[in-house]
Structure formats: structure tokens, C-alpha cells
Design a protein around this motif. Structure first.
Motif, mmCIF file in Angstrom:
data_model
loop_
_atom_site.group_PDB
_atom_site.id
_atom_site.type_symbol
_atom_site.label_atom_id
_atom_site.label_comp_id
_atom_site.label_asym_id
_atom_site.label_seq_id
_atom_site.Cartn_x
_atom_site.Cartn_y
_atom_site.Cartn_z
ATOM 1 N N LEU A 43 0.827 -1.204 0.000
ATOM 2 C CA LEU A 43 0.000 0.000 0.000
ATOM 3 C C LEU A 43 0.863 1.256 0.000
ATOM 4 C CD1 LEU A 43 -2.834 -0.977 2.506
ATOM 5 C CD2 LEU A 43 -2.983 -0.793 0.023
ATOM 6 N N GLY A 44 1.975 1.217 0.718
ATOM 7 C CA GLY A 44 2.858 2.373 0.730
ATOM 8 C C GLY A 44 3.402 2.697 -0.642
ATOM 9 N N SER A 45 3.676 1.665 -1.431
ATOM 10 C CA SER A 45 4.191 1.876 -2.780
ATOM 11 C C SER A 45 3.088 2.256 -3.762
ATOM 12 C CB SER A 45 4.889 0.605 -3.280
ATOM 13 O OG SER A 45 5.963 0.256 -2.440
ATOM 14 N N THR A 46 1.856 1.836 -3.492
ATOM 15 C CA THR A 46 0.750 2.030 -4.432
ATOM 16 C C THR A 46 0.050 3.364 -4.234
ATOM 17 O OG1 THR A 46 0.386 -0.358 -4.498
ATOM 18 C CG2 THR A 46 -1.389 1.043 -5.301
ATOM 19 N N LEU A 47 -0.226 3.725 -2.976
ATOM 20 C CA LEU A 47 -1.022 4.926 -2.694
ATOM 21 C C LEU A 47 -0.118 6.136 -2.537
ATOM 22 C CD1 LEU A 47 -3.563 3.413 -0.143
ATOM 23 C CD2 LEU A 47 -3.802 3.666 -2.626
ATOM 24 N N GLY A 48 0.591 6.495 -3.595
ATOM 25 C CA GLY A 48 1.505 7.622 -3.539
ATOM 26 C C GLY A 48 1.122 8.704 -4.530
ATOM 27 N N ASN A 49 1.986 8.907 -5.540
ATOM 28 C CA ASN A 49 1.721 9.930 -6.548
ATOM 29 C C ASN A 49 0.363 9.751 -7.211
ATOM 30 O OD1 ASN A 49 3.898 11.594 -6.359
ATOM 31 N ND2 ASN A 49 5.089 10.607 -7.962
ATOM 32 N N GLY A 50 -0.023 8.495 -7.457
ATOM 33 C CA GLY A 50 -1.278 8.239 -8.144
ATOM 34 C C GLY A 50 -2.482 8.758 -7.403
ATOM 35 N N MET A 51 -2.411 8.785 -6.066
ATOM 36 C CA MET A 51 -3.562 9.216 -5.275
ATOM 37 C C MET A 51 -3.706 10.728 -5.246
ATOM 38 S SD MET A 51 -6.184 8.464 -3.558
ATOM 39 C CE MET A 51 -5.982 6.708 -3.242
ATOM 40 N N ALA A 132 8.646 14.876 -6.225
ATOM 41 C CA ALA A 132 7.264 15.228 -5.886
ATOM 42 C C ALA A 132 7.145 15.595 -4.407
ATOM 43 C CB ALA A 132 6.330 14.066 -6.223
ATOM 44 N N TRP A 133 7.846 14.864 -3.542
ATOM 45 C CA TRP A 133 7.832 15.168 -2.108
ATOM 46 C C TRP A 133 8.402 16.564 -1.866
ATOM 47 C CZ3 TRP A 133 9.559 16.609 2.505
ATOM 48 C CH2 TRP A 133 9.030 16.029 3.660
ATOM 49 N N SER A 134 9.503 16.845 -2.537
ATOM 50 C CA SER A 134 10.128 18.161 -2.385
ATOM 51 C C SER A 134 9.185 19.268 -2.842
ATOM 52 C CB SER A 134 11.430 18.207 -3.189
ATOM 53 O OG SER A 134 12.012 19.489 -3.168
ATOM 54 N N PHE A 194 3.536 5.541 8.384
ATOM 55 C CA PHE A 194 3.150 6.487 7.344
ATOM 56 C C PHE A 194 1.956 5.979 6.543
ATOM 57 C CE2 PHE A 194 7.607 8.163 7.676
ATOM 58 C CZ PHE A 194 7.243 9.436 8.054
ATOM 59 N N THR A 195 1.928 4.689 6.240
ATOM 60 C CA THR A 195 0.813 4.130 5.488
ATOM 61 C C THR A 195 -0.479 4.215 6.289
ATOM 62 O OG1 THR A 195 2.298 2.603 4.330
ATOM 63 C CG2 THR A 195 -0.051 2.072 4.321
ATOM 64 N N GLY A 196 -0.397 3.955 7.592
ATOM 65 C CA GLY A 196 -1.585 4.069 8.436
ATOM 66 C C GLY A 196 -2.132 5.485 8.463
ATOM 67 N N LEU A 197 -1.254 6.487 8.608
ATOM 68 C CA LEU A 197 -1.693 7.879 8.577
ATOM 69 C C LEU A 197 -2.309 8.236 7.232
ATOM 70 C CD1 LEU A 197 1.308 9.627 10.396
ATOM 71 C CD2 LEU A 197 -1.000 9.256 11.295
ATOM 72 N N ASN A 198 -1.708 7.733 6.145
ATOM 73 C CA ASN A 198 -2.239 8.000 4.814
ATOM 74 C C ASN A 198 -3.645 7.433 4.666
ATOM 75 O OD1 ASN A 198 -2.385 8.699 2.094
ATOM 76 N ND2 ASN A 198 -1.404 6.813 1.428
ATOM 77 N N LEU A 343 2.146 14.174 2.328
ATOM 78 C CA LEU A 343 3.533 13.897 2.681
ATOM 79 C C LEU A 343 3.706 12.463 3.179
ATOM 80 C CD1 LEU A 343 4.563 17.232 4.408
ATOM 81 C CD2 LEU A 343 4.950 16.508 2.045
ATOM 82 N N CYS A 344 2.743 11.956 3.951
ATOM 83 C CA CYS A 344 2.836 10.568 4.417
ATOM 84 C C CYS A 344 2.766 9.592 3.249
ATOM 85 C CB CYS A 344 1.709 10.273 5.411
ATOM 86 S SG CYS A 344 1.919 11.046 7.026
ATOM 87 N N ALA A 345 1.854 9.866 2.302
ATOM 88 C CA ALA A 345 1.714 8.976 1.151
ATOM 89 C C ALA A 345 2.980 8.957 0.309
ATOM 90 C CB ALA A 345 0.519 9.410 0.301
ATOM 91 N N LEU A 346 3.528 10.133 0.046
ATOM 92 C CA LEU A 346 4.745 10.189 -0.767
ATOM 93 C C LEU A 346 5.924 9.562 -0.033
ATOM 94 C CD1 LEU A 346 4.401 13.774 -2.280
ATOM 95 C CD2 LEU A 346 3.962 11.587 -3.406
ATOM 96 N N THR A 347 5.971 9.727 1.289
ATOM 97 C CA THR A 347 7.063 9.122 2.062
ATOM 98 C C THR A 347 6.969 7.600 2.033
ATOM 99 O OG1 THR A 347 7.158 11.040 3.525
ATOM 100 C CG2 THR A 347 8.181 9.015 4.307
ATOM 101 N N SER A 348 5.770 7.067 2.258
ATOM 102 C CA SER A 348 5.618 5.615 2.244
ATOM 103 C C SER A 348 5.842 5.052 0.849
ATOM 104 C CB SER A 348 4.228 5.227 2.757
ATOM 105 O OG SER A 348 3.210 5.825 1.975
ATOM 106 N N SER A 349 5.403 5.788 -0.186
ATOM 107 C CA SER A 349 5.659 5.340 -1.554
ATOM 108 C C SER A 349 7.151 5.338 -1.853
ATOM 109 C CB SER A 349 4.927 6.255 -2.537
ATOM 110 O OG SER A 349 5.199 5.889 -3.874
ATOM 111 N N LEU A 350 7.834 6.378 -1.408
ATOM 112 C CA LEU A 350 9.279 6.460 -1.618
ATOM 113 C C LEU A 350 10.009 5.352 -0.875
ATOM 114 C CD1 LEU A 350 11.655 8.040 -2.806
ATOM 115 C CD2 LEU A 350 11.586 9.519 -0.787
ATOM 116 N N LEU A 351 9.612 5.120 0.375
ATOM 117 C CA LEU A 351 10.271 4.089 1.169
ATOM 118 C C LEU A 351 9.997 2.703 0.603
ATOM 119 C CD1 LEU A 351 11.998 3.584 3.642
ATOM 120 C CD2 LEU A 351 9.907 3.452 5.016
ATOM 121 N N GLY A 352 8.761 2.476 0.134
ATOM 122 C CA GLY A 352 8.442 1.172 -0.457
ATOM 123 C C GLY A 352 9.258 0.889 -1.703
#
Length: 627
Positions: A43-51, A132-134, A194-198, A343-352
Motif C-alpha cells: 500500500l505504501g508503494s501504491t497509494l503515492g503519486n497516483g492518489m 514530488a515530495w520536495s 506512514f501508510t496508516g496515517l495515509n 507527505l505521508c503517502a509520498l514518504t511511504s511510496s518512496l520508502l516502499g
């Protein structure tokens, strides 16, 4: 002499990885990840930029309110690939994702191509998300970061580089690279937070949309558009009206939007790379993949519905759709909640994504296809230190220098190719003779597997050839044999070629085919008949009865539909993207033919097989003290 050399080279290129345990690996990463960890990674990798970005783009320019249908179609298409991933993860529960799956079924060269393209996707994806996070953080503080960098580190260089060097993005990648050095358990703990917060923020957004939304926004007319134009001082920011209503851009817009929305689901395959670190990979990996895709679909469907209910689709701001939506309905304080979610979504996507990169590089280096130093592990935790360092540094440099919006399709090429090869692998493996994949595998099983690894293109005996036509429709055995396995392999390869031709026809001349053009329609119908006939031949062959924790349903239709969808999307890539892809592949081939083909473990195992067979037999005697 030349003929013998070419034959030996061909045998090396199609050499498949043995499915037994690897004796060359002295250590493996610790098994620390449970099913919840894997779902959080997916989910961290999926729910990032696309969301937080893609939802606005598709709503404004491609589908309007019908974006909910786009996500439905994209989710179903992704689920097809996910089911194929899930079966192979249950059958081959090791790290490596699509790379390993293609190595087992299609051979060394195809495996390297798949792995090399996945590395491209992960590295470029990491750089893109960090930029994107920046940008998201910069917008929250009034664009002060970009103003400073543009004035100090402006890059007066060609168009494919960024307008300024983004040291903030570079620092972010290096920071998360350091986090990965702590090991899988610690990095996934941060990712779960981060994924939970997202997910909480997305749930809040969906609930708010149904409270503040208006169904009239799904039935907009030209009169509404004129009122919005006359009442706005910033009319240039309004998107196109189309024909209004729920389908403002027609079914063509839905199909284009669905093709775009598929990229939002890219990231679930991170789960398949954790085979050596999952506590129960045969169960947790398939379960994690399916649950990740399902939750991701619900989130995208709900958020896109909420967004288009709160704001008329032509007034959505693509750069920050959710933030502007709450401003539109008068809930100004809620934008800070959305900012936290972004920011949480992009962080979890980046970390994933960064979690996946070094694991894939580690596995390829362990196999000898990349430089063996990249497979070195550190400490009791078994962290692939050099793979993390090299991949992190490369992604950081790209994030510093490149503007990667124009390279989104380049990232997708590797992903779609990997999905297609995974579906092909499922189709082939299901119809092969039973193989024992347990750690206590005996030497007899290893010999049987090596016999199966013989190239399917080797000529059969005359007696076998005379019965080939009969066995196509009436197999002589109720369980898979070497002959039936080769039949399926050949038919699946032919189907791949036919699907490529059909996709090219539909992509180049769609209106002529569906309007009844005599030549093109005839070609399309003949291709469909051939595809149907070959599919029936595969269906008639016996399947492997081995019990797995998960098996993809509806074979051989499901993987073939998945392959067709992926190939059709590949035909939509522009010429410039394919040129860049060719450059990346040229670098990869230089590494493979200059190093990998001579240092792969399969090459060394084949050379040592006569001497090692007696040793393996001795190790399986009753006085064996291993364990």
C-alpha cells in the motif's frame, strides 16, 4: 566451429535457474516480515503519486466523473497481474519478483532483461517521488525552497534536465537510504506508520466527499460551465467541458483514463521481492498481493468519487486536487489534514520503492548476473549494504538533476514488460511436470529439474513428431509430461506473437477495425480465431496437480488477457520513450555479455555438476550431520 559457438551461446541464453536451494549463498536475510508488513509495503508503494496527483489529471482531461469507472477497469486489469504474481509467489517463494519468475521459466537472458527493466522502474520511480515530495513540501511553505535553488543552482542545460538542482530531494533519498541500513524490520515499521496515517487521511477525504458532495456535479451541463466561467476571475484554469454529464469525454476517454490509471496501481509487486525476508512466504506473499490491490482499488475509487462530487471536474486543480477541493467547499482547516496525508503517502511510496531496489539488485548479484560485490550482507540482520548504497546513490543523483515527468512512460515500460512475463510464466509453469521445491530436495529431483530445463526448441525424435498432432487435442497422460510441457511452451510463445500483432493493429487503426474496414477487420478476426484455437490446445493439456496455497483461476484465459492488456498499453508509448529505453537496454546488455553471462551461478553449476553430483549424494546419506 562457428556453428558450435552459436549453439553454446544460445544454450547459455535460455539456461534456466534450478528451483532447488542455492548452495552458493552462505547467508540469507533474516525472516522478519509478517503479512501485515507486506500489505503495508504494498500500500505504501501504491497509494503515492497516483492518489494525490493522478486523480486530478485524469478527472480534468480524460474522464471527468467517469474516473471511477477508469479505476474500476484499471483495478481489474491489475488484479489479473496480481493473481499471476500470487501463484508464482506461492510456487517460488524467493526474493526477486518477476526477475526470478522469468528466470525459472524463460531463461537467463529474459530474466536479466526483466530485472534490468525493473531496476530502471525502481530507480526512476524513487527519483520521481522524491522530487514530488520536495515540490509538495515546498508548496506548503510558500515555494521558498524552489526560489532559493533556482537563484543559486539553476541548470542552463538541455531540456531533459531539471531547471534547478534539487538538493532537498537528494537529501531526502540519502536520509531514507540510511534508514534502510537499519534493516527490513525497522524500515517497514516506519512505513507502516506512514501508510496508516495515509489511510486515515484518505478515509477522512472519502467521508467528507459524501457529506459535502453534490450529485449534480455528475450531471453538469453547458449552462453550468458558462456560470463557472463568468463567476471566475481565473477562467484559464478551467478544464475542458467535453459533452458534460457523467461521461463528458465518451468511452474513448474512459479507455484512455483506464490506461493512465493502471500506473497508479504499480507498486504491489514490491511484496513479491520479500520472499527471503517473509516469515511464511508461500502464504503471506499471495495474500498480501491480493489484499493490497483490493484496498488500493477501494481507496482510489472512493477518493475519485469524493473529489468529483465535491468539485465540478473542470474546476479541479491537477497539481493539488484534494487540497483545492476542501478550499472549494469551505473546509479550509481540512487542507492541513490533506497536506499531512500527501507527505505521508509520498514518504511511504518512496520508502516502499527504495526497499525494493536493493533487494532485486542483491538477488541478481547473488545469481552472478550483476557484480557479485553487490550481494554482500552486513551484520546479524543480513542487510544488503552495497546494493542499498549503490541504488540509493544512483536515485539521489537522478533526483538532484532530472525532471522526470517526461519519463513516466519509460518507468512503465519495464513494469508492463515484467507483468507480461509473469503472466507468461504462470501459463507455462502450470502445465509443466511436477517439481519439488522443498529445502530437503533430493538429488533425484534436481536431476529431473535439470532435464526439464532443456530448451523447448530442441528437435524431438521422429516417433514423437508423428504423434504430435494427436497429442495436441488428446494428451496421452492425465499429468504433465515433458512433451506436453513443450507443447504449452511453444503454443504460449506463438500466442505472445499473435497478441503483439493484434495489439499493434488495434492501436494503429482502431476506428477502421471497429467500423468494418474489410481488410483490417478480416485480419483482426483471423487473429482472434488463431488465438482461440491455440488457447484451446493449451487448455486440453494436463495441468500440474501440485497443491499450492494459491492458484490463479481460469487458466489459460486469465494470463492471456493480462498479457494482451499489458502489450496493448506498451503500444501506446511514444517514439522518444522507446529510444530512451533502447539506451538503457544497451547499457544492460554491455553488463550482461561482458560480465553476467560468464559469472552466473548457473554457468558455474553446469561446469561443476559432474564433480559435485557424488558429493551431493554423499550429503544425503544417513550419517549426514547437517541441520
Amino acid at each position: 566451429m562457428l556453428r558450435q559457438y552459436v549453439r553454446q551461446l544460445g544454450q547459455k541464453l535460455v539456461r534456466r535457474r534450478r528451483l532447488g536451494p542455492r548452495e552458493a549463498s552462505d547467508r540469507c536475510p533474516a525472516r522478519r516480515l509478517n503479512t501485515l508488513d507486506l500489505i503495508a509495503l504494498g500500500l505504501g508503494s501504491t497509494l503515492g503519486n497516483g492518489m494525490y496527483i493522478l486523480v486530478g489529471e485524469v478527472s480534468v482531461y480524460e474522464a471527468g466523473p467517469a474516473i471511477v469507472i477508469c479505476y474500476l477497469l484499471a483495478g481489474l486489469s491489475t488484479l489479473l497481474s496480481g493473481l499471476c504474481y500470487a501463484e508464482l509467489a506461492a510456487r517460488v517463494p524467493c526474493s526477486g519478483s518477476a526477475y526470478l519468475y522469468s528466470y525459472v521459466t524463460m531463461g537467463q537472458l529474459c530474466a536479466f532483461i526483466t530485472g534490468w527493466n525493473l531496476i530502471l522502474s525502481y530507480v526512476m520511480g524513487t527519483a520521481c517521488v522524491s522530487r514530488a515530495w520536495s515540490a509538495a513540501f515546498d508548496s506548503l511553505i510558500g515555494n521558498h525552497i524552489s526560489q532559493v535553488f533556482q537563484g543559486t543552482f539553476s541548470l542552463n542545460v538541455p531540456y531533459f534536465l531539471a531547471t534547478y538542482a534539487d538538493f532537498f530531494a537528494l537529501g531526502l533519498v540519502l536520509l531514507l537510504t540510511g534508514l534502510l541500513f537499519l534493516g527490513a524490520r525497522e524500515s517497514t515499521l516506519v512505513n507502516k506508520v506512514f501508510t496508516g496515517l495515509n489511510l486515515l487521511v484518505l478515509s477522512f477525504t472519502i467521508l467528507s466527499g459524501f457529506i459535502k458532495g453534490d450529485l449534480h456535479n455528475w450531471k453538469l451541463t453547458e449552462e453550468d460551465y458558462r456560470l463557472a466561467t463568468s463567476g471566475s476571475s481565473d477562467t484559464y484554469s478551467l478544464g475542458p467541458l467535453g459533452s458534460g454529464g457523467f461521461l463528458p469525454f465518451g468511452f474513448e476517454g474512459i479507455l484512455q483514463g483506464a490506461a493512465t490509471c493502471i500506473y497508479a496501481f504499480v507498486g504491489f509487486d514490491v511484496i513479491a521481492t520479500t520472499g527471503k525476508e517473509a516469515q511464511d512466504p508461500r502464504r503471506s506473499i499471495p495474500l498480501g498481493i491480493v489484499i493490497t490491490i483490493f484496498i488500493g482499488f477501494l481507496a482510489y475509487f472512493g477518493v475519485s468519487a469524493a473529489l468529483t462530487l465535491m468539485v465540478p471536474y473542470y474546476q479541479i486543480q491537477p497539481q493539488s486536487p484534494l487540497l483545492q477541493a476542501f478550499l472549494h467547499v469551505g473546509w479550509n482547516p481540512a487542507r492541513y489534514v490533506v497536506a499531512v496525508g500527501t507527505l505521508c503517502a509520498l514518504t511511504s511510496s518512496l520508502l516502499g520503492t527504495m526497499f525494493t531496489m536493493p533487494r532485486l539488485i542483491y538477488v541478481m548479484a547473488e545469481d552472478g548476473l550483476l557484480f557479485r560485490g553487490l550481494a554482500r550482507l552486513r551484520g546479524r540482520r543480513g542487510t544488503p549494504i552495497w546494493a542499498i548504497l549503490v541504488s540509493g546513490m544512483l536515485a539521489a543523483v537522478l533526483a538532484l538533476l532530472l525532471e522526470l515527468i517526461d519519463l513516466v512512460y519509460l518507468v512503465s515500460i519495464g513494469t508492463l514488460l515484467a507483468y507480461s512475463l509473469v503472466a507468461f510464466s504462470v501459463l507455462v509453469l502450470r502445465y509443466q511436470p511436477e517439481q519439488n521445491l522443498s529445502k530437503n530436495e533430493k538429488i533425484d529431483d534436481e536431476i529431473d529439474i535439470s532435464q526439464w530445463e532443456a530448451s523447448p526448441w530442441e528437435p524431438a525424435s521422429e516417433a514423437g513428431t508423428s504423434r504430435t498432432l494427436k497429442t495436441l487435442w488428446f494428451p496421452t497422460s492425465t499429468t504433465p509430461t515433458l512433451k506436453s510441457g513443450h507443447i504449452v511452451y511453444g503454443c504460449a510463445s506463438l500466442l505472445g506473437l499473435l497478441l503483439i500483432i493484434l495489439s499493434l493493429v488495434l492501436a494503429q487503426w482502431p476506428s477502421q477495425v471497429f467500423s468494418g474496414d474489410p481488410v483490417l477487420t478480416t485480419v483482426a478476426v483471423l487473429l482472434l480465431l488463431l488465438i482461440t484455437g491455440v488457447t484451446v490446445i493449451i487448455w486440453r493439456q494436463p495441468q500440474d496437480p501440485t497443491a499450492l496455497h494459491f492458484k490463479a483461476p481460469a487458466l489459460p484465459v486469465l494470463p492471456l488477457v493480462s498479457i494482451f492488456v499489458n502489450i496493448y498499453l506498451l503500444t501506446q508509448m511514444n517514439t522518444g520513450t522507446w529510444v530512451l529505453f533502447g539506451v538503457w537496454m544497451a547499457i544492460g546488455f554491455a553488463i550482461y555479455f561482458g560480465y553476467g553471462i560468464r559469472h552466473s551461478l548457473e554457468e558455474n553449476n553446469d561446469q561443476q555438476l559432474p564433480a559435485s553430483t557424488s558429493q551431493m549424494l554423499d550429503q544425503n546419506m544417513p550419517n549426514d550431520e547437517s541441520g
